[in-house]
Design an enzyme around this catalytic site. Sequence first.
Site, PDB file in Angstrom:
ATOM      1  N   TRP A 336       6.627   1.714  -6.828  1.00 23.90           N
ATOM      2  CA  TRP A 336       5.294   2.430  -7.369  1.00 23.90           C
ATOM      3  C   TRP A 336       4.385   2.403  -5.948  1.00 23.90           C
ATOM      4  CZ3 TRP A 336       0.485  -0.860  -7.201  1.00 23.90           C
ATOM      5  CH2 TRP A 336      -0.706  -0.131  -7.495  1.00 23.90           C
ATOM      6  N   HIS A 337       4.188   1.581  -5.174  1.00 19.68           N
ATOM      7  CA  HIS A 337       3.566   1.697  -4.060  1.00 19.68           C
ATOM      8  C   HIS A 337       4.313   2.606  -2.906  1.00 19.68           C
ATOM      9  CE1 HIS A 337       2.038  -2.564  -4.738  1.00 19.68           C
ATOM     10  NE2 HIS A 337       0.916  -2.242  -4.323  1.00 19.68           N
TER      11      HIS A 337
END
Length: 410
Positions: A336-337
């Site tokens: 996600w990052h």
Amino acid sequence: MINLQPYENPQYFIYLLVALLPLVIGLYFGKRYKWYEAAISLLFLFFIFDADKWKQGVTLIAYIIYQFAVTFAYQHYRQKTGKANKTWIFCTFVVLAILPLAAVKIWPVVPHKAGIDIGFLGISYLTFKTVQVVMELRDGTIKKVDPITYMRFLLFFPTISSGPIDRYRRFAKDCDKAPEREAYIKDLGLAVKYLFQGFLYKFILGWLFGTYWLPYLEAQAIIAGKGMPLHLSWWVLGVMYCYSMYLFFDFAGYSLFAVSISYFMGIHTPMNFNKPFAAHNIKEFWNRWHMTLSFWFRDFIFMRFTFFAMKKRLIKNRVRLSQIAYIVNFMVMAVWHGITWYYMVYGLYHAFAIIINDIWLRYKKKHKLVKHNKFTEAVAIFVTFNVVCLSFLIFSGFLDNLWFNVPLGK
């Protein structure tokens, strides 16, 4: 041109508080002006996506239409089938809800024409909200989603860009009614407190660590590390601590602003930080750091994977199951990052840190090794703090610059 990006400068708050004044007066007298609240939200969303960001604004509109179609199509299916709905259909809708965010995360590593951007500010946090609603419709904890409330939930401007991540059921309880006067006066006191605390964190401490000290330490680390194995020096340690403080004060300050403005609007947006550097172990740290995100991953990644694996009997040993669930949880968080080596290492680092912590706690409990006292608590906090700061050094991407973008020995 005036910069009215969320919480970026003190001038933003002047315009915002003036705009909120009629809403505050209304809430004080027990009335919630929904039409005015909607107008203010749309106005400040316009400021976020005006000028050169208008394409992001158009993408946001398309995204909202898409997510409405996904959510209400699943709600219709759920109401039609009741408890007999099929798992693969539920999974399909979850994938559809995640698809826009997945495309945005994959886009940077896919060859494409420079200058083309398919994302917009806040897409991650909107996706967390929509996925949560679809999953809770499946669970039955949300019986029915009201379209107007859902729109207000998604486009609640104090939290749209970077959270905190609220839950639909909690938000719905606040957004339709005005609080009692005594309760709202208390909320106003907290709103003012969080506002000034946010100014201290973001504009003073965050500036000192992130703008004043960090660039100097990074430059010195690169200069001092030339010719050294892996470019490591004592300056890197300074970067590690300085970046960790900057990350906390900047993000915690932003979160305090979001909570403060929410309280002015009579909405109890949950807090995001609770003295994370006072944690005694890494698991406790994640119960204190970016809490709305960590709790979201706990509820919708860790627990879902654990229940699925238990139901399918994929892993019989519960200790091994929890360990694998930690790895899955933090690797999803890493992706996600962003898709880079340092985010992947960051995710694995925290997964194995929690696994090692659990092994130690079980061993200590079984053998009754250490009695708790002030000294052991201080040691635990010190060790946890340094473990966390090292992870933030990895997360920062500075090592990528130090090791791979600066030729060794030059």
